[in-house]
Enzyme design. Structure first.
Site, mmCIF file in Angstrom:
data_model
loop_
_atom_site.group_PDB
_atom_site.id
_atom_site.type_symbol
_atom_site.label_atom_id
_atom_site.label_comp_id
_atom_site.label_asym_id
_atom_site.label_seq_id
_atom_site.Cartn_x
_atom_site.Cartn_y
_atom_site.Cartn_z
ATOM 1 C CE LYS A 179 -11.870 -8.793 -1.835
ATOM 2 N NZ LYS A 179 -11.375 -9.233 -0.512
ATOM 3 C CE LYS A 218 -16.196 -3.606 4.088
ATOM 4 N NZ LYS A 218 -15.461 -4.851 3.810
ATOM 5 C CE LYS A 270 -4.042 -2.092 2.160
ATOM 6 N NZ LYS A 270 -5.002 -2.069 3.294
#
Length: 323
Positions: free
Chosen positions: A191, A194, A110
């Site tokens: 996938k 959210k 990240k």
């Protein structure tokens, strides 16, 4: 000794079908009476976020978990324990080395190529260790991407116990109890998430039935005409079959044999998803329109979670010389 299993869900977006079928519904049916579940809203602060949006999503996620059937006494919101977690995180940071934190794979991935990386992205695994150790969890269901963080929690628990005195249960990572692998309807190579900004392929728990049906009707399939469960070669139709199977208690192969066309499969899948989510959606909306009841549940959960961890925190503070 009672085995406590701790699972968390981050409100980085609205609760969606993959969360429900892949985790929440399994927590309800397969979870033990002492298992704990928390909304990890502090974990969502390691990158740029909207405070009001985060607060709203955390409240919604709490309502979804309770509406799904998880006992309210086993649910809490992470930030309601901010003081306890802040104190324990500092203790653990004083036990952890910089090298241990910097070696975390997720931090490397990240932080790569970013000019301004928040310090919280580096220290987040220590906060995760505090989540686990404060509650005395002995088992933490995690995927491979989080297993390194549980190993850090184990190392810190052992180091503190051997250096200052026995306080913490040494947790272990376990394979999570998971349901269907729900993929994005518009792009079945990824996938369902959210946090995906493109919601066309994501079915949210609070979506109305008509919207759910439209999204499933538009789901990407392939050039074949007959449904078959072949995840590698035909990911789109296989995704629909997994969703249908998870909602109806069958297998994807059985679901494939029951529908002769893609149109029939999509309608059956839409029906099954709508009916599976209906009671959760309706109960969630009831809770969200009754802020007093939801606040009562939240405060009670926070109080129980704080009480469970109080003796560990106080013991750790005393042994390390801070109390």
């Amino acid at each position: 000794m009672t085995s406590i299993r701790l699972s968390g869900i981050t409100p980085s977006g609205h609760a969606q079908l993959g969360n429900y079928l892949g985790a929440v519904s399994r927590w309800v049916t397969d979870g033990g009476p002492d298992d704990l579940y928390f909304i990890s809203d502090l974990h969502a602060m390691t990158t740029t976020h909207n405070p009001a949006g985060l607060r709203s999503r955390a409240t919604e996620m709490l309502a979804v978990l309770v509406a799904a059937g998880i006992p309210p006494e086993n649910v809490f919101v992470q930030s309601d324990l901010a003081r306890e977690l802040g104190a324990l995180t500092w203790i653990l940071e004083c036990t952890c080395s910089y090298g241990e934190a910097a070696r975390m794979i997720q931090f490397k991935e990240k932080a790569a190529g970013q000019a301004g990386v928040r310090l919280s992205l580096l220290t987040y695994p220590v906060l995760m260790a505090a989540d686990i150790l404060l509650q005395g969890a002995s088992e933490v269901p995690v995927g491979e991407d989080q297993s390194q963080h549980v190993e850090l929690a184990r190392a810190l628990a052992r180091r503190f116990n051997s250096t200052y005195g026995e306080v913490f249960t040494v947790p272990r990572a376990v394979l999570p109890i998971t349901g269907a692998r729900v993929r994005d309807l518009a792009d079945p190579t990824r996938k369902m998430s959210k946090s995906n900004r493109d919601a066309v392929g994501v079915v949210f728990v609070l979506d109305e039935p008509d919207l759910i049906r439209r999204k499933i009707r538009r789901a990407v399939t392939d050039t074949q005409s007959t449904p078959a469960y072949e995840p590698e070669e035909r990911p789109g139709v296989s995704n629909l079959l997994e969703i249908l199977a998870a909602c109806t208690g069958t297998t994807p192969q059985e679901a494939a044999g029951e529908h002769a066309s893609y149109g029939a499969l999509k309608e059956a899948t839409a029906d099954a998803v709508i009916e599976t989510l209906r009671p959760v959606r309706e109960r969630t909306r009831e809770l969200l329109t009754d802020p007093g009841e939801l606040e009562r549940i939240r405060k009670a959960g926070a109080s129980r979670a704080a009480q469970r961890g109080e003796h560990r925190l106080q013991s750790a503070l005393r042994l390390i010389g801070a109390a």
